[in-house]
Design a protein around this motif. Structure first.
Motif, mmCIF file in Angstrom:
data_model
loop_
_atom_site.group_PDB
_atom_site.id
_atom_site.type_symbol
_atom_site.label_atom_id
_atom_site.label_comp_id
_atom_site.label_asym_id
_atom_site.label_seq_id
_atom_site.Cartn_x
_atom_site.Cartn_y
_atom_site.Cartn_z
ATOM 1 N N ASP A 144 -7.125 2.761 1.855
ATOM 2 C CA ASP A 144 -6.879 3.310 0.520
ATOM 3 C C ASP A 144 -5.404 3.165 0.150
ATOM 4 O O ASP A 144 -5.066 2.739 -0.950
ATOM 5 C CB ASP A 144 -7.303 4.784 0.487
ATOM 6 N N TYR A 145 -4.514 3.533 1.086
ATOM 7 C CA TYR A 145 -3.082 3.357 0.831
ATOM 8 C C TYR A 145 -2.314 3.479 2.141
ATOM 9 O O TYR A 145 -2.877 3.874 3.170
ATOM 10 C CB TYR A 145 -2.561 4.373 -0.194
ATOM 11 N N THR A 202 2.879 0.806 -7.278
ATOM 12 C CA THR A 202 1.799 0.064 -6.606
ATOM 13 C C THR A 202 0.417 0.656 -6.873
ATOM 14 O O THR A 202 -0.585 0.058 -6.493
ATOM 15 C CB THR A 202 2.038 -0.019 -5.090
ATOM 16 N N SER A 203 0.367 1.822 -7.506
ATOM 17 C CA SER A 203 -0.908 2.390 -7.950
ATOM 18 C C SER A 203 -0.643 3.268 -9.170
ATOM 19 O O SER A 203 0.342 4.023 -9.179
ATOM 20 C CB SER A 203 -1.580 3.228 -6.866
ATOM 21 N N GLY A 261 6.904 -2.477 -4.717
ATOM 22 C CA GLY A 261 6.171 -2.353 -3.461
ATOM 23 C C GLY A 261 6.843 -3.058 -2.310
ATOM 24 O O GLY A 261 6.372 -2.976 -1.165
ATOM 25 N N TYR A 280 1.967 -3.873 1.325
ATOM 26 C CA TYR A 280 1.919 -4.195 -0.107
ATOM 27 C C TYR A 280 1.499 -5.653 -0.304
ATOM 28 O O TYR A 280 0.717 -5.963 -1.204
ATOM 29 C CB TYR A 280 3.288 -3.942 -0.747
ATOM 30 N N ASN A 290 -2.046 -6.301 -0.650
ATOM 31 C CA ASN A 290 -2.669 -5.625 -1.797
ATOM 32 C C ASN A 290 -3.103 -4.195 -1.485
ATOM 33 O O ASN A 290 -4.136 -3.718 -1.957
ATOM 34 C CB ASN A 290 -3.853 -6.429 -2.332
ATOM 35 N N VAL A 291 -2.283 -3.512 -0.689
ATOM 36 C CA VAL A 291 -2.512 -2.099 -0.368
ATOM 37 C C VAL A 291 -1.473 -1.257 -1.115
ATOM 38 O O VAL A 291 -0.273 -1.547 -1.025
ATOM 39 C CB VAL A 291 -2.385 -1.855 1.153
ATOM 40 N N PRO A 292 -1.878 -0.229 -1.869
ATOM 41 C CA PRO A 292 -0.887 0.667 -2.479
ATOM 42 C C PRO A 292 -0.009 1.302 -1.397
ATOM 43 O O PRO A 292 -0.508 1.658 -0.319
ATOM 44 C CB PRO A 292 -1.746 1.736 -3.181
ATOM 45 N N PHE A 298 -4.906 -0.608 -6.956
ATOM 46 C CA PHE A 298 -3.685 -1.306 -6.561
ATOM 47 C C PHE A 298 -3.116 -2.058 -7.751
ATOM 48 O O PHE A 298 -3.855 -2.692 -8.508
ATOM 49 C CB PHE A 298 -3.982 -2.301 -5.438
ATOM 50 N N THR A 299 -1.804 -1.989 -7.929
ATOM 51 C CA THR A 299 -1.146 -2.787 -8.965
ATOM 52 C C THR A 299 0.054 -3.509 -8.362
ATOM 53 O O THR A 299 0.758 -2.976 -7.497
ATOM 54 C CB THR A 299 -0.665 -1.912 -10.146
ATOM 55 N N LYS A 300 0.269 -4.730 -8.825
ATOM 56 C CA LYS A 300 1.427 -5.508 -8.377
ATOM 57 C C LYS A 300 2.674 -5.024 -9.106
ATOM 58 O O LYS A 300 2.609 -4.530 -10.230
ATOM 59 C CB LYS A 300 1.205 -6.999 -8.635
#
Length: 541
Positions: free
Chosen positions: A332-333, A356-357, A380, A390, A393-395, A444-446
């Motif tokens: 999850d993170y 990142t989230s 991230g 990061y 693609n992990v918050p 997740f966000t870049k």
């Protein structure tokens, strides 16, 4: 100095019923005592600075393993709690290497260094410095070279040696080079295709011998070894039979006695105990494992990871992210704690990875004690272990109480830790876990890349994330940011940047120095190796 933070804890405690308050105070006293015990041991001289691959690192790994076992975590390494990983640092000068000038045997590093492209061969001859004969050793005066100042000096040497070999030289000795022996010695970590003849570089004192002699008797032999060491991560797992997992991490390695030349007091050869960096984060990791074991936040499993190799360039966390004992798709993170032992209320707490989230800003705000100043960074990426996750693609969240005068110095000792301040950080991490226990999986966000520190000042970015563990020539691309110049030009993950405009890119520092020469609107080219192919891309900053 820390009254504001202490007052905040007291105000929060007043809202609890009296019996619960007494239990809470008792639990806090236990946690504070444990934090102090962990840091006091990890930052003791006995561990000799916890250098990656050292006996001190192994003592620390054993201690952390024992604490994880005591906390009730299951081992999740390859050997119990331990996961080993390689750190390849390039060539070493093997004992069989030798250089004798006029029957005087020279000392490696202090007086001569074989260059990384040298063949592992021997040669001997009687040589006149100004005369280059076929079937003999050539003595080449670097002062006579006419090289572009932007050209990589190692490539200048290699080209000159290659031309000498083509002309029949049996070996080459370079003298009057402008570099220091320390700089040339670092070149051995760079990968280079060997030539057909042995090649050496000599220091200033030997250079004067070359210059003033009518004839020089030379005997040379080049032999290399490989410098490899093994680092060790420590991994414990709290298995709640849940579909999702949270990774909580901190690095436990430090600088030893400065052997890797990354201290800020290079002449200080005493032990760098690294109490804040990062016995503080490791101690919090151990205590969070104990607290979360009894908390029963059953939405999650927990992977507690103590990384080594961080000070060398995120080696341990990158290895774990590439060889994870769990499916990273179920994570999850990830929360990273690095240097959380010097909370100063006038400066506050720094938290990275907020971008990142979309869930992070409100969550972080909700767990921040009243009056605690926060400095938030959306990126991230950065010079610590959350970066490795990061990029998968992990918050991530990165907790950091800031740099200080003892950073990377031997004065970073346990008696300078603000233990009450560390408790504030630890409780914030705990509260975040508690709040997410009732939420759906975090999106997740870049984010925009955060560049590594460098002596260069630059106003543009290419938009790539470099691989900090890359030890070969060039800069290895770990990620490409959408919309940035590299993305628009067509660069891809795993490309190796070897030239930016007219600037050779031999390593990350050279890349940053090259970036510093450009401004917004400039056009140039980027040369990369993509597999075995060389590709050129047009770039506009």
């Amino acid at each position: 100095m820390h009254t504001t933070v202490k007052h905040t804890i007291w105000l929060l405690a007043l809202t609890l019923p009296s019996a619960q308050l007494t239990a809470q105070k008792k639990a806090d006293r236990k946690t504070l005592g444990n934090l102090q015990a962990h840091i006091t041991y990890l930052a003791s001289d006995k561990l000799e600075g916890r250098l990656t691959g050292s006996p001190g690192e192994q003592l620390a790994a054993g201690y952390i393993s024992a604490q994880m076992k005591q906390a009730g975590l299951a081992p999740k390494g390859e050997n119990g709690y331990l996961q080993t990983f390689p750190v390849n640092e390039g060539k070493t000068i093997a004992p069989a290497s030798s250089l004798t000038i006029n029957n005087n045997a020279l000392t490696p590093i202090e007086q001569y260094i074989p260059l990384p492209f040298s063949a592992e061969k021997s040669a001997k001859g009687e040589v006149m410095p100004a005369v280059n004969e076929p079937d003999n050793i050539w003595l080449l005066n670097v002062k006579d070279f006419e090289a572009d100042p932007h050209t990589d000096p190692l490539e200048v040497y290699k080209q000159a040696a290659a031309e000498a070999a083509k002309a029949g030289a049996t070996g080459v000795v370079f003298y009057n080079g402008p570099e220091s022996a320390a700089d040339v010695h670092k070149w051995l970590s760079r990968e280079s295709t060997p030539l057909t003849i042995p090649v050496m570089w000599v220091t200033d004192g030997i250079s004067k011998t070359m210059e003033n002699a009518e004839e020089v008797k030379v005997s040379m032999n080049v032999a290399f070894g490989t410098s490899k060491r093994t680092g060790t991560n420590v991994i414990g797992f709290l298995d709640n039979k849940a579909p999702a997992t949270i990774i909580i991490g901190a690095h436990f390695d430090h600088l030893g006695k400065g052997e890797d030349h990354n201290s800020l007091s290079p002449n200080d050869k005493s032990i760098y105990n690294g109490a804040d960096d990062n016995a503080s984060g490791t101690a919090a990791l151990i205590e969070l494992a104990r607290m979360l074991k009894s908390a029963h936040f059953n939405k999650y499993n927990f992977l507690f990871t103590a990384f080594s190799g961080e000070e060398l360039g995120l080696f341990g966390s990158k290895y774990l992210a590439d060889h994870s004992p769990i499916d990273l798709g179920t994570v999850d993170y990830m929360i990273n704690m690095d240097m959380i032992g010097r909370l100063d209320t006038s400066k506050g707490l720094q938290i990275g990875g907020i971008g990142t989230s979309p869930a992070w800003p409100e969550l972080v705000k909700s767990v921040t004690p009243a009056g605690l100043k926060l400095t938030l960074d959306s990126s991230g990426t950065g010079p610590s272990d959350h970066t490795s996750f990061y990029l998968k693609n992990v918050p991530v969240l990165f907790f950091f109480t800031g740099s200080h005068a003892d950073y990377h110095k031997s004065s970073d000792d346990a008696d300078r830790i603000n233990y009450n301040g560390e408790m504030v950080v630890l409780k914030m991490v705990y509260d975040i876990v508690e709040k997410t226990n009732g939420m759906t999986k975090l999106a997740f966000t870049k984010t925009k890349d955060k560049q590594m520190g460098t002596s260069a000042r630059f106003s543009v970015t290419l938009g790539i994330m470099p691989d900090y563990t890359w030890q070969k020539n060039g800069v290895h691309v770990d990620a490409v940011t959408e919309g940035k110049p590299a993305y628009k030009a067509g660069l891809a993950v795993n490309d190796i940047i070897i030239r930016l405009g007219e600037h050779p890119v031999t390593n990350l520092e050279a890349y940053m120095q090259a970036l510093a020469s450009f401004k917004k609107g400039d056009k140039t080219t980027v040369l990369v190796m993509r597999g075995a192919q060389e590709k050129k891309f047009n770039i506009q900053f």
